[in-house]
Write an enzyme that holds these catalytic residues in place. Structure first.
Site, PDB file in Angstrom:
ATOM      1  N   GLU A 150       0.821  -1.210   0.000  1.00  0.00           N
ATOM      2  CA  GLU A 150       0.000   0.000   0.000  1.00  0.00           C
ATOM      3  C   GLU A 150       0.855   1.258   0.000  1.00  0.00           C
ATOM      4  OE1 GLU A 150      -3.907   1.865   2.249  1.00  0.00           O
ATOM      5  OE2 GLU A 150      -2.706   0.330   3.275  1.00  0.00           O
ATOM      6  N   PHE A 185      -7.637   7.863  -0.473  1.00  0.00           N
ATOM      7  CA  PHE A 185      -7.366   8.818   0.601  1.00  0.00           C
ATOM      8  C   PHE A 185      -5.901   9.230   0.586  1.00  0.00           C
ATOM      9  CE2 PHE A 185      -5.708   9.474   4.916  1.00  0.00           C
ATOM     10  CZ  PHE A 185      -6.416  10.605   5.282  1.00  0.00           C
ATOM     11  N   HIS A 209      -8.256   0.531  -2.621  1.00  0.00           N
ATOM     12  CA  HIS A 209      -9.095   1.017  -1.541  1.00  0.00           C
ATOM     13  C   HIS A 209      -9.749   2.334  -1.941  1.00  0.00           C
ATOM     14  CE1 HIS A 209      -7.797  -1.087   2.463  1.00  0.00           C
ATOM     15  NE2 HIS A 209      -8.408  -1.891   1.617  1.00  0.00           N
ATOM     16  N   GLU A 244     -12.773   1.868   2.556  1.00  0.00           N
ATOM     17  CA  GLU A 244     -12.110   1.890   3.856  1.00  0.00           C
ATOM     18  C   GLU A 244     -12.404   3.209   4.578  1.00  0.00           C
ATOM     19  OE1 GLU A 244      -7.757   0.695   5.650  1.00  0.00           O
ATOM     20  OE2 GLU A 244      -7.872   2.255   4.137  1.00  0.00           O
TER      21      GLU A 244
END
Length: 301
Positions: A150, A185, A209, A244
């Site tokens: 990630e 995000f 995500h 998420e």
């Protein structure tokens, strides 16, 4: 694409009754529930079997996420910590194989959240992490798991902050099971263009995500979801999209994610459920409909 949600949307701690959330997301129309390896570590075979059976009975796909502690850091300069980390991932990957979980994502190349009171050796940590992720990535391949790294924002990590860095890192690892994981995000903070980052990831994108700039559900912020969907379609991404959101303050989750106010605005569990259902429908529409109007999508209408 398959659509899911992270269990911690409803929770304040990293452990939970995952069987309950498997049933919940099934009723809400999701395909996937994402769980945390933090709970799986302590699960005995009987518990793992019950979890696996519940997912199979409900027809729900499980994916897993994890934020390693400083004592599970594959980039550490301390041999003892690296050894412990490899032992940890070996155990977890075998459990994921048993659960038929094929996707593991997170900052699983370093540790989380970063502690900037300690010195940062990005070059040294990068080189060590590449070497050790290569080892763990080969184990992941044997277990049928895609090991998805990630890309995190600068406040949560320092090793991989952009897709360009992640692509270079994964290229150096050179193990087919090691992929890139992107999160909207984090991209909103670090990338010059979310669209260009997705296009750059291309066929190395293993997990995705979806979360708003404010950590609420997709459609409850200001991210350009139409453009994001168009970029995913352009690269032919057909894997998992997991929402998420973190909206509840308090507990270890609220502390780690730095949720210092109630982003749910006092919502009941029933309202949280309905918001999640609506957001899933919103993403399905935006990510699959090429004609939907851009401004409308930005507002979540």
């Amino acid at each position: 694409m398959k659509y899911g949600i992270y269990f911690a949307y409803w929770e304040q701690e990293w452990t939970a009754d995952y069987k309950k959330y498997i049933r919940k997301v099934k009723k809400l129309g999701f395909d996937i529930l994402e769980v945390s390896c933090a709970a799986l570590v302590k699960m005995e075979r009987e518990e793992l079997y019950a979890l696996k059976k519940e997912a199979e009975d409900q027809g729900i796909i499980l994916t897993a996420g994890y934020g390693p502690t400083a004592y599970e850091n594959l980039g550490s300069s301390e041999e003892g910590i690296v050894k412990k980390a490899i032992t940890f991932y070996t155990d977890i990957l075998k459990k994921l194989e048993f659960l038929t979980i094929h996707t593991l994502g997170g900052g699983i190349y370093s540790y989380w959240p970063v502690d900037y009171s300690k010195p940062v050796d990005k070059q040294g940590d990068w080189e060590r992490s590449v070497k050790n992720v290569r080892t763990v990535g080969r184990l992941a391949k044997e277990c049928g798991v895609e090991y998805c790294l990630e890309v995190l924002n600068r406040f949560e990590g320092y090793l991989l902050n952009t897709c360009a860095e992640a692509r270079e890192f994964v290229t150096q690892v050179d193990v087919p099971s090691v992929k890139i994981m992107l999160d909207t995000f984090h991209m909103n903070i670090e990338e010059d263009s979310i669209t260009e980052a997705i296009l750059l990831a291309g066929d190395l994108l293993g997990h995705f995500h979806a979360g708003e700039n404010n950590r609420r559900l997709p459609g409850k912020g200001n991210l350009p979801w139409y453009e994001i969907g168009a970029a995913l379609r352009t690269i032919g991404y057909s894997k998992n999209v997991v929402m998420e959101p973190f909206v509840r303050s308090g507990g270890q989750v609220g502390s780690d994610i730095k949720v210092w106010r109630d982003l749910s605005q006092g919502a009941t569990e029933e309202q949280l459920d309905e918001d999640a259902r609506n957001s899933a429908a919103f993403l399905r529409y935006v990510f699959h409909d090429n004609t939907v109007h851009q401004d409308c999508c930005r507002k979540g209408e």
